[in-house]
Design a protein around this motif. Structure first.
Motif, PDB file in Angstrom:
ATOM      1  N   ILE A 159       0.965  -1.382   0.479  1.00 20.14           N
ATOM      2  CA  ILE A 159      -0.256   0.164  -0.242  1.00 20.14           C
ATOM      3  C   ILE A 159       0.970   1.027   0.258  1.00 20.14           C
ATOM      4  CG2 ILE A 159      -2.280   1.539   1.353  1.00 20.14           C
ATOM      5  CD1 ILE A 159      -3.261  -0.992   2.479  1.00 20.14           C
ATOM      6  N   ASP A 160       0.981   2.243  -0.818  1.00 19.96           N
ATOM      7  CA  ASP A 160       1.419   3.083  -1.496  1.00 19.96           C
ATOM      8  C   ASP A 160       3.323   3.177  -1.916  1.00 19.96           C
ATOM      9  OD1 ASP A 160      -0.574   4.996  -1.031  1.00 19.96           O
ATOM     10  OD2 ASP A 160      -0.368   5.356   1.012  1.00 19.96           O
ATOM     11  N   CYS A 161       3.721   4.097  -2.535  1.00 22.30           N
ATOM     12  CA  CYS A 161       4.492   3.557  -3.284  1.00 22.30           C
ATOM     13  C   CYS A 161       5.675   4.337  -3.261  1.00 22.30           C
ATOM     14  CB  CYS A 161       4.681   2.981  -4.503  1.00 22.30           C
ATOM     15  SG  CYS A 161       5.717   2.460  -5.991  1.00 22.30           S
ATOM     16  N   GLY A 162       6.036   5.351  -2.320  1.00 19.66           N
ATOM     17  CA  GLY A 162       6.851   6.358  -2.094  1.00 19.66           C
ATOM     18  C   GLY A 162       7.976   6.811  -2.763  1.00 19.66           C
ATOM     19  N   PRO A 163       9.322   7.860  -2.318  1.00 23.08           N
ATOM     20  CA  PRO A 163      10.454   7.950  -3.133  1.00 23.08           C
ATOM     21  C   PRO A 163      10.927   6.951  -2.526  1.00 23.08           C
ATOM     22  CG  PRO A 163       9.339   9.453  -1.707  1.00 23.08           C
ATOM     23  CD  PRO A 163       8.319   8.872  -1.720  1.00 23.08           C
ATOM     24  N   ASP A 164      11.200   6.043  -1.105  1.00 20.73           N
ATOM     25  CA  ASP A 164      11.453   5.578  -0.730  1.00 20.73           C
ATOM     26  C   ASP A 164      11.293   3.580  -0.971  1.00 20.73           C
ATOM     27  OD1 ASP A 164      12.780   7.241   0.963  1.00 20.73           O
ATOM     28  OD2 ASP A 164      10.942   7.315   2.528  1.00 20.73           O
ATOM     29  N   PHE A 165      10.661   3.799  -1.655  1.00 24.69           N
ATOM     30  CA  PHE A 165      10.361   2.021  -2.203  1.00 24.69           C
ATOM     31  C   PHE A 165      11.678   1.297  -2.100  1.00 24.69           C
ATOM     32  CE2 PHE A 165       8.775  -0.962  -6.084  1.00 24.69           C
ATOM     33  CZ  PHE A 165       7.567  -1.489  -4.949  1.00 24.69           C
ATOM     34  N   ARG A 166      11.861   1.808  -3.575  1.00 25.65           N
ATOM     35  CA  ARG A 166      13.463   0.844  -3.644  1.00 25.65           C
ATOM     36  C   ARG A 166      14.173   0.200  -2.586  1.00 25.65           C
ATOM     37  NH1 ARG A 166      18.934   1.771  -4.352  1.00 25.65           N
ATOM     38  NH2 ARG A 166      19.578   0.295  -5.343  1.00 25.65           N
ATOM     39  N   GLN A 167      14.323   1.302  -1.658  1.00 30.01           N
ATOM     40  CA  GLN A 167      14.962   0.825  -0.310  1.00 30.01           C
ATOM     41  C   GLN A 167      14.068   0.015   0.489  1.00 30.01           C
ATOM     42  OE1 GLN A 167      16.417   4.547   1.520  1.00 30.01           O
ATOM     43  NE2 GLN A 167      16.764   3.333   3.171  1.00 30.01           N
ATOM     44  N   GLN A 168      12.949   0.298   0.626  1.00 32.74           N
ATOM     45  CA  GLN A 168      11.917  -0.505   1.278  1.00 32.74           C
ATOM     46  C   GLN A 168      11.598  -2.097   0.515  1.00 32.74           C
ATOM     47  OE1 GLN A 168       8.768   1.998   0.919  1.00 32.74           O
ATOM     48  NE2 GLN A 168       9.170   3.127   2.611  1.00 32.74           N
ATOM     49  N   MET A 169      12.367  -1.681  -0.465  1.00 34.15           N
ATOM     50  CA  MET A 169      11.747  -3.724  -1.169  1.00 34.15           C
ATOM     51  C   MET A 169      13.537  -4.510  -0.914  1.00 34.15           C
ATOM     52  SD  MET A 169       8.666  -4.092  -2.313  1.00 34.15           S
ATOM     53  CE  MET A 169       8.393  -2.751  -0.679  1.00 34.15           C
ATOM     54  N   LEU A 170      14.273  -3.366  -0.830  1.00 28.71           N
ATOM     55  CA  LEU A 170      15.341  -4.117  -0.681  1.00 28.71           C
ATOM     56  C   LEU A 170      15.921  -4.100   0.852  1.00 28.71           C
ATOM     57  CD1 LEU A 170      18.227  -1.991  -2.525  1.00 28.71           C
ATOM     58  CD2 LEU A 170      17.012  -4.060  -3.182  1.00 28.71           C
ATOM     59  N   ARG A 171      15.011  -3.397   1.798  1.00 29.22           N
ATOM     60  CA  ARG A 171      15.694  -3.726   3.224  1.00 29.22           C
ATOM     61  C   ARG A 171      14.412  -4.487   4.018  1.00 29.22           C
ATOM     62  NH1 ARG A 171      14.610   1.109   7.593  1.00 29.22           N
ATOM     63  NH2 ARG A 171      12.361   1.342   6.666  1.00 29.22           N
ATOM     64  N   SER A 172      13.217  -5.224   3.334  1.00 27.12           N
ATOM     65  CA  SER A 172      12.402  -5.904   2.954  1.00 27.12           C
ATOM     66  C   SER A 172      12.774  -7.114   3.115  1.00 27.12           C
ATOM     67  CB  SER A 172      10.486  -5.459   3.548  1.00 27.12           C
ATOM     68  OG  SER A 172      10.216  -5.289   1.813  1.00 27.12           O
ATOM     69  N   GLU A 173      13.264  -7.132   2.047  1.00 22.30           N
ATOM     70  CA  GLU A 173      13.808  -8.726   1.202  1.00 22.30           C
ATOM     71  C   GLU A 173      12.573  -9.074   0.283  1.00 22.30           C
ATOM     72  OE1 GLU A 173      15.882 -11.512   3.958  1.00 22.30           O
ATOM     73  OE2 GLU A 173      18.103  -9.894   3.770  1.00 22.30           O
ATOM     74  N   THR A 174      11.940  -8.641  -0.165  1.00 14.98           N
ATOM     75  CA  THR A 174      11.449  -8.461  -1.292  1.00 14.98           C
ATOM     76  C   THR A 174      11.058  -8.860  -2.620  1.00 14.98           C
ATOM     77  OG1 THR A 174       9.294  -6.734   0.319  1.00 14.98           O
ATOM     78  CG2 THR A 174       8.898  -7.422  -1.863  1.00 14.98           C
ATOM     79  N   ASP A 175      10.844  -9.944  -3.023  1.00 19.45           N
ATOM     80  CA  ASP A 175      11.302 -10.606  -4.088  1.00 19.45           C
ATOM     81  C   ASP A 175      10.427 -10.885  -5.229  1.00 19.45           C
ATOM     82  OD1 ASP A 175      10.600 -12.827  -3.100  1.00 19.45           O
ATOM     83  OD2 ASP A 175      13.127 -14.048  -2.916  1.00 19.45           O
ATOM     84  N   HIS A 176       9.285 -10.633  -4.597  1.00 18.89           N
ATOM     85  CA  HIS A 176       8.073 -10.858  -5.162  1.00 18.89           C
ATOM     86  C   HIS A 176       6.818  -9.025  -5.236  1.00 18.89           C
ATOM     87  CE1 HIS A 176       4.671 -12.464  -7.221  1.00 18.89           C
ATOM     88  NE2 HIS A 176       3.866 -12.376  -6.213  1.00 18.89           N
TER      89      HIS A 176
END
Length: 262
Positions: free
Chosen positions: A54-71
């Protein structure tokens, strides 16, 4: 057989500037407590194999990497302010991995703004390598499902701007709210866990402050409530959190909660 649990991961809990704020030397921005370091507001919902942000702000890339979201199955948007949509370019790795467009669920107004701000994505002949997005209109009137997740939209106002909150099972998530109508409020009644914005302690024209957020929580009476979308002016996490009523806590980046549908 037990129900499939819903897991909620707080990817970001800060307001539009994030915390620390550029150039600020207040005690919150200088804090060594990682709970005082807040990326822009977003959550990841996971249920079974389904993962939705839910929501895709300016930190989205960092958030995906930090949470190890691969899908990621989809992005759901609450409203069109940049701190909630401007990271959309970074869905590209999911496009490349899945060889598919990323479904983006949003109101007609938000989709219109997406097409304006990301015109290169929606061009007749998009630049090779541009994000591939599939906008899917939603409204406060109709529930919608993504994989194993079913969303009930909740209409609120961010000043005069329409914003959508969402209830998923017994979890309700509302950000950037100042007011809510009685009919929409009834959608929340009975929820186990409520997340709501609380900007800081002072009056604000388009956000709940801490006092207003606590009054709203007391009215809804969830078993547990978390505050999000907080500025550095909220104060140190350790101090403010200790002063909150029982059953209310400040959310923080990386916090994960899990529960089953009752």
């Amino acid at each position: 057989m037990s129900a499939t649990p819903l897991t909620v991961t707080f990817l970001g809990t800060g307001t539009s500037q994030g915390v620390p704020v550029i150039g600020c030397d207040c005690e919150v921005c200088r804090s060594a407590d990682p709970r005082d370091n807040r990326l822009r507001t977003s959550v990841l919902l996971t249920k079974g194999a389904t993962k939705v942000v839910i929501d895709c702000g300016p930190d989205f890339r960092q958030q995906m990497l930090r949470s190890e979201t691969d899908h990621l199955d989809a992005v759901v948007l609450t409203h069109e302010h940049n701190d909630h949509i401007i990271g959309m370019d970074d869905v590209r790795p999911f496009n490349f991995k899945n060889k598919a467009d990323m479904p983006v669920y949003a109101s007609e107004q938000v989709i219109k703004e997406l097409k304006n701000r990301f015109a290169y994505v929606f061009a007749a002949n998009p630049y090779p390598g541009a994000p591939m997005l599939k906008p899917i209109p939603i409204s406060e009137k109709d529930d919608f499902s993504i994989g194993s997740l079913t969303f009930q939209p909740i209409a609120v106002l961010h000043g005069r701007m329409p914003v959508l909150g969402f209830r998923v099972d017994d979890f309700t998530y509302i950000t950037d709210m100042k007011t809510i109508g009685e009919e929409e409020k009834q959608k929340i009644v009975g929820t186990h866990t409520l997340v709501v914005n609380a900007l800081h302690h002072s009056e604000h024209h388009s956000h709940l402050n801490l006092k207003e957020a606590l009054a709203f929580i007391a009215e809804i009476r969830p078993q547990q409530a978390y505050l999000t979308h907080m500025s550095h002016r909220m104060g140190l996490h350790e101090i403010v959190n200790a002063e909150l009523p029982e059953g209310v806590a400040l959310a923080y980046d990386g916090l994960e909660i899990q529960f089953c549908k009752s």
